[in-house]
Design an enzyme around this catalytic site. Structure first.
Site: not given
Ligand code: AP5
Ligand code: MG
Ligand code: ZN
Length: 224
Positions: A14, A89, A128, A161, A172
């Site tokens: 994402k 979410r 990552r 992270r 997660r």
């Molecule tokens: P990356 O692009 O970082 O993936 P991502 O989908 O953004 O993964 P996240 O871990 O950030 O998602 P998340 O939903 O768990 O975390 P968030 O920060 O939203 O890619 C991942 C890895 O893969 C990287 O190393 C990248 O280089 C690699 N990659 C990417 N594309 C690739 C490809 N095509 N091929 C190979 N490798 C690739 O949320 C974190 C926490 O915050 C949640 O757990 C929750 O506690 C809280 N939170 C955030 N938003 C909310 C909400 N709306 N409501 C409630 N709690 C929330």
């Molecule tokens: Mg992310």
């Protein structure tokens, strides 16, 4: 004002894709995860409330998230639009976003759902790292920085992270299935869901997204 949503499991790409799309379409990238991590780092009241949930891989309460989004929309109300990454979410958040969009006169263009297998997610997230200054995302295996441990763009230190340990990643994924998956139906009912295969090179995934947006009539850089 147009709103694009990037759905998808943790590690589905994402953040990687939302950054590229925001640049291409001239929209503001808004990652709730990035905002919350910044609040935690600055030890604000919101950060202190969110920290325990994030460390355990649980969702932060809906009311806190919706207040945070409302503040961002109001602050940046003159922008062309937003790409939401990691929001909404839950169904409660999705309904809250519908209300907010009405309030500010914005329309939801589509919800892009990046589809990636769980085991790939675990491999991606445990390898990552990210830049502590500009937020660039790297991967030890698929997208390593030129100099290990430092950002290509500004040479700042890369950090891992706290929620990227295998145990927390698996929780997660469980939370995603329980609370976020129902949004696929929520947006597909309104013909807004665009499912995209998240495997393959980053550029290939981006191309797939743009082709899908084109097909659904939302890949127009001139839209306001
Ligand atoms: P990356 O692009 O970082 O993936 P991502 O989908 O953004 O993964 P996240 O871990 O950030 O998602 P998340 O939903 O768990 O975390 P968030 O920060 O939203 O890619 C991942 C890895 O893969 C990287 O190393 C990248 O280089 C690699 N990659 C990417 N594309 C690739 C490809 N095509 N091929 C190979 N490798 C690739 O949320 C974190 C926490 O915050 C949640 O757990 C929750 O506690 C809280 N939170 C955030 N938003 C909310 C909400 N709306 N409501 C409630 N709690 C929330
Ligand atoms: Mg992310
Ligand atoms: Zn950087």
């Amino acid at each position: 004002m147009r709103l694009l949503i990037v759905l998808g499991a943790p590690g589905s790409g994402k953040g990687t894709q939302a950054k590229l799309l925001a640049e291409y379409l001239g929209l503001v990238h808004l990652s709730t995860g990035d905002i919350l991590r910044d609040e935690v780092r600055r030890e604000t009241e919101l950060g202190n409330q969110a920290n325990q949930f994030m460390t355990a891989g649980e969702l932060v309460p809906d009311a806190l998230i919706l207040d945070m989004i409302k503040a961002k929309l109001v602050l940046d109300s003159m922008t062309k639009g937003f790409i939401f990454d990691g929001f909404p979410r839950t169904v409660i958040q999705a309904k809250g976003l519908d209300r907010l969009a009405d309030e500010v006169g914005a329309r939801i263009d589509c919800a892009i759902d990046l589809v990636v297998d769980d085991e790939i997610v675990v491999k991606r997230l445990t390898a990552r790292s990210g830049c502590s200054v500009c937020g660039a995302i790297y991967n030890d295996v698929w997208n390593p920085p030129r100099r290990a441990g430092f950002c290509d763009k500004d040479d700042s230190a890369l950090i891992r992270r706290a929620d990227d340990s295998e145990l927390v990643v698996r929780n997660r994924l469980h939370v995603y299935r329980q609370q976020t998956k129902p949004l696929e139906e929520y947006y597909s009912h309104r013909a807004l869901l665009v499912k995209v295969d998240g495997y393959g090179m980053t550029g290939q995934v981006l191309a797939r997204i743009l082709i899908s947006l084109e097909a659904s009539g939302t890949n127009d850089r001139t839209q306001v």
